[in-house]
Design an enzyme around this catalytic site. Structure first.
Site, PDB file in Angstrom:
ATOM      1  N   GLU A 167       0.802  -1.226   0.000  1.00  0.00           N
ATOM      2  CA  GLU A 167       0.000   0.000   0.000  1.00  0.00           C
ATOM      3  C   GLU A 167       0.838   1.281   0.000  1.00  0.00           C
ATOM      4  O   GLU A 167       0.888   2.013   0.999  1.00  0.00           O
ATOM      5  CB  GLU A 167      -0.951   0.005   1.201  1.00  0.00           C
ATOM      6  CG  GLU A 167      -1.900  -1.174   1.212  1.00  0.00           C
ATOM      7  CD  GLU A 167      -2.985  -1.072   2.274  1.00  0.00           C
ATOM      8  OE1 GLU A 167      -2.900  -0.176   3.137  1.00  0.00           O
ATOM      9  OE2 GLU A 167      -3.926  -1.874   2.239  1.00  0.00           O
ATOM     10  N   GLU A 351      -5.860  -8.131   0.165  1.00  0.00           N
ATOM     11  CA  GLU A 351      -6.460  -7.893   1.478  1.00  0.00           C
ATOM     12  C   GLU A 351      -7.919  -7.556   1.289  1.00  0.00           C
ATOM     13  O   GLU A 351      -8.268  -6.742   0.424  1.00  0.00           O
ATOM     14  CB  GLU A 351      -5.811  -6.713   2.219  1.00  0.00           C
ATOM     15  CG  GLU A 351      -4.462  -7.003   2.804  1.00  0.00           C
ATOM     16  CD  GLU A 351      -3.876  -5.804   3.554  1.00  0.00           C
ATOM     17  OE1 GLU A 351      -4.646  -4.972   4.098  1.00  0.00           O
ATOM     18  OE2 GLU A 351      -2.648  -5.702   3.576  1.00  0.00           O
TER      19      GLU A 351
HETATM   20  C1  FCB Z   1      -4.640  -2.141   5.415  1.00  0.00           C
HETATM   21  C2  FCB Z   1      -3.280  -2.521   5.953  1.00  0.00           C
HETATM   22  C3  FCB Z   1      -3.305  -3.534   7.062  1.00  0.00           C
HETATM   23  C4  FCB Z   1      -4.466  -3.286   7.994  1.00  0.00           C
HETATM   24  C5  FCB Z   1      -5.749  -3.190   7.206  1.00  0.00           C
HETATM   25  C6  FCB Z   1      -6.979  -3.032   8.055  1.00  0.00           C
HETATM   26  O1  FCB Z   1      -4.591  -0.863   4.903  1.00  0.00           O
HETATM   27  O2  FCB Z   1      -2.467  -3.040   4.917  1.00  0.00           O
HETATM   28  O3  FCB Z   1      -2.076  -3.495   7.729  1.00  0.00           O
HETATM   29  O4  FCB Z   1      -4.231  -2.152   8.742  1.00  0.00           O
HETATM   30  O5  FCB Z   1      -5.673  -2.109   6.335  1.00  0.00           O
END
Ligand code: FCB
Length: 443
Positions: A167, A351
C-alpha cells in the site's frame, strides 16, 4: 453463507494475510527500533500509546499460527518481513537471529503445504533510516533494494511470490500528508517526495530481484471507491481528484509509467528534480497486480487548499472502523484494473476483511456473523468480476489474527481468529470455521 471453493476457477488461491509489526512482537529477537515505535510513543498518535512490542507474540507462537492457516484449508499465507528485524539499522550488519526466524517461518509454511507470499515492507521503517529523512530521502531506494537482496539471498528459494511495498498510498499520503501513520508528517513537499521515492524503491527492488531470478513479483495497492456526495459538478471534480491521488497515482506509475495529471496539479511543484527520468525504473514490469479493498468514500468539494476535497459520512452500514460496506466497489475496481492496469496479468485481492468486535462466549466460541456476511458479499463481487472477464486468481482475508491495528492500537479486531491480548490465547471465530468448511477439498 460463504461460496464453496468449487464455485471458483480451478487453481484459484485462497489465503490469509498479516504483517510483521502487527503480529510478531517487535521487542524480541534483536530487531532494531522502527518509526512506528517512535510514532506510538508520542502522545496523541495511537490509542493508549500502544506499540507492537508484544503484539500477538507470533515470533514465538508461529508454529501454532501456521497450523491455524493450514487448518482453515487455505492455500497461501501473505506475510511480511520487518526491515529492522533483518537489518536493525536499515543498512549494514544483519541480525542473524532475524534471518533465522524468517528462514524457519518459510520452512514451516512449505512443510504445511502453504504458499509463502512475502511482502518486504509493511510500514515499520528502521528508525536509523527515519533519522536520515526516511521516505523523503531519495537514497532510500538503494537502501531498500539492498535489504531485498539480503533477505532473499536467505529465503528467496522457497517463496511463491514477493511484493516490495504494501500500500504505497499509506506510505506516501496517509503518513506524510494526513499524518495519521508514522512518521506523522503533514507537509505537501514531504508527501510529493515520499509518493515518488516509495515507487522508486519499488522499481529498484523489482530490478534487484529480477537480477536474482526471483519469480512471481507483484505490486500491492489499496483502493477505495470514490463517489461524489451530491450531483454537483464541483463534487464530481473533487471525486476525480480524490480518485487520482488515491486510486491512480501508484497503479498508473507502476503499470503505465505515468502519473495522473489531476494529482500532479498539486504535487508537481513539490516533486524532486528530474523525477520524470525515474518513470522507466518505476514501471519495470511485474508479474501480477494485488488490490487491497475495504470500503468506499463519499467526496465533497472543500474550499481549503489543494486538493480541495473533504470526505463526507455515507449512509451505508459500517464496520467497527466506521467504514461503509460496499462490495460493488471491489467488482468495479477489478474490472477497471483489468482494463486499464493489469491488462491480462493475474489480479489478486491481497487484502479484504472487516473489523468486528466480539468477545469470546462462555462456551469458548466467538460469533462474528457480520464478518461471514462481509466476506461472502465480497467473494460474490469477485465471482461477478470473473464472470465479466477479469483475470482474478486469488483472494486473501485480512487478517488471520486480531492484531495491532496501527493508530487504533489493539482495539479494532480484523481476525478470523480472536486473540486475547493478555493471555495471547487464540480462539478461532465462527468465520474461521465457515471458511474452513467452504474451502475443504472433496477430492
Ligand atoms: C490495510 C493494511 C493492514 C491493515 C488493514 C486493516 O490498509 O495493509 O495493515 O491495517 O488495512
Amino acid at each position: 453463507m460463504l461460496p464453496a471453493r468449487a464455485q471458483f476457477p480451478d487453481g484459484f488461491l485462497f489465503g490469509a494475510a498479516t504483517s510483521a509489526y502487527q503480529i510478531e512482537g517487535h521487542g524480541q529477537g534483536g530487531a532494531g527500533r522502527t518509526h512506528w515505535d517512535d510514532f506510538a510513543e508520542t502522545p496523541g498518535n495511537v490509542v493508549r500509546a500502544e506499540t507492537g512490542a508484544k503484539a500477538c507474540d507470533h515470533y514465538t507462537r508461529w508454529p501454532a499460527d501456521l497450523d491455524l492457516i493450514a487448518g482453515a484449508n487455505l492455500d497461501a499465507y501473505r506475510f511480511s518481513a520487518s526491515w529492522a528485524r533483518v537489518l536493525p539499522d536499515g543498512r549494514g550488519a544483519p541480525n542473524m537471529e532475524g534471518l533465522d526466524f524468517y528462514d524457519r517461518l518459510v520452512d514451516g509454511m512449505v512443510e504445511r503445504g502453504l504458499k509463502p507470499a512475502l511482502t518486504l515492507y509493511h510500514w515499520e521503517l528502521p528508525s536509523a533510516l527515519a533519522d536520515l529523512g526516511g521516505w523523503r530521502n531519495r537514497d532510500i531506494a538503494g537502501w531498500f533494494a539492498d535489504y531485498a537482496e539480503v533477505l532473499l539471498a536467505r529465503i528467496g528459494d522457497r517463496l511463491w511470490s514477493v511484493v516490495p511495498i504494501n500500500e504505497p498510498w499509506c506510505v506516501g499520503w496517509l503518513s506524510h500528508f494526513l499524518g495519521a501513520h508514522a512518521p506523522g508528517v503533514r507537509d505537501i513537499r514531504a508527501t510529493a517526495r515520499a509518493m515518488h521515492h516509495v515507487l522508486l524503491a519499488h522499481g529498484r527492488a523489482i530490478q534487484a530481484m529480477r537480477a536474482m531470478d526471483q519469480p512471481n513479483l507483484g505490486a500491492v495497492c489499496n483502493l477505495e471507491w470514490a463517489d461524489p456526495a451530491d450531483a454537483s459538478p464541483e463534487a464530481a471534480a473533487a471525486t476525480a481528484r480524490y480518485d487520482a491521488i488515491y486510486n491512480r497515482w501508484f497503479v498508473d506509475a507502476i503499470f503505465r509509467g505515468e502519473y495522473p495529471a489531476l494529482a500532479l496539479e498539486g504535487l508537481g511543484p513539490h516533486m524532486p528534480a528530474g523525477w520524470q527520468d525515474d518513470m522507466v525504473v518505476i514501471g519495470t514490469p511485474v508479474d501480477w497486480c494485488g488490490l487491497n479493498y475495504y470500503t468506499r468514500k463519499l467526496v465533497a468539494p472543500d474550499p481549503g487548499p489543494w486538493p480541495h476535497y473533504a470526505e463526507v459520512e455515507g449512509p451505508l452500514p459500517k464496520t467497527q472502523m466506521g467504514w461503509e460496506i460496499y462490495p460493488e466497489g471491489l467488482e468495479k475496481f477489478l474490472l477497471r484494473t483489468q482494463a486499464e492496469h493489469a491488462r491480462g496479468l493475474p489480479i489478486y485481492i491481497t487484502e479484504n476483511g472487516m473489523a468486528e468486535a466480539g468477545p469470546p462466549q462462555a462456551q469458548g466460541t466467538v460469533e462474528d456473523p457480520a464478518r461471514i456476511d462481509y466476506i461472502s458479499r465480497h467473494l460474490a463481487a469477485v465471482q461477478r468480476a470473473i464472470a465479466a472477464g477479469a483475470n482474478v486468481q486469488g483472494y486473501f482475508c485480512w487478517s488471520l489474527l486480531d492484531n495491532y491495528e496501527w493508530s487504533f492500537g489493539y482495539e479494532k479486531r480484523f481476525g478470523l481468529v480472536h486473540v486475547d491480548f493478555d493471555s495471547l490465547k487464540r480462539t478461532p471465530k465462527s468465520s474461521y470455521h465457515a471458511l474452513a468448511r467452504a474451502l475443504a477439498r472433496n477430492d
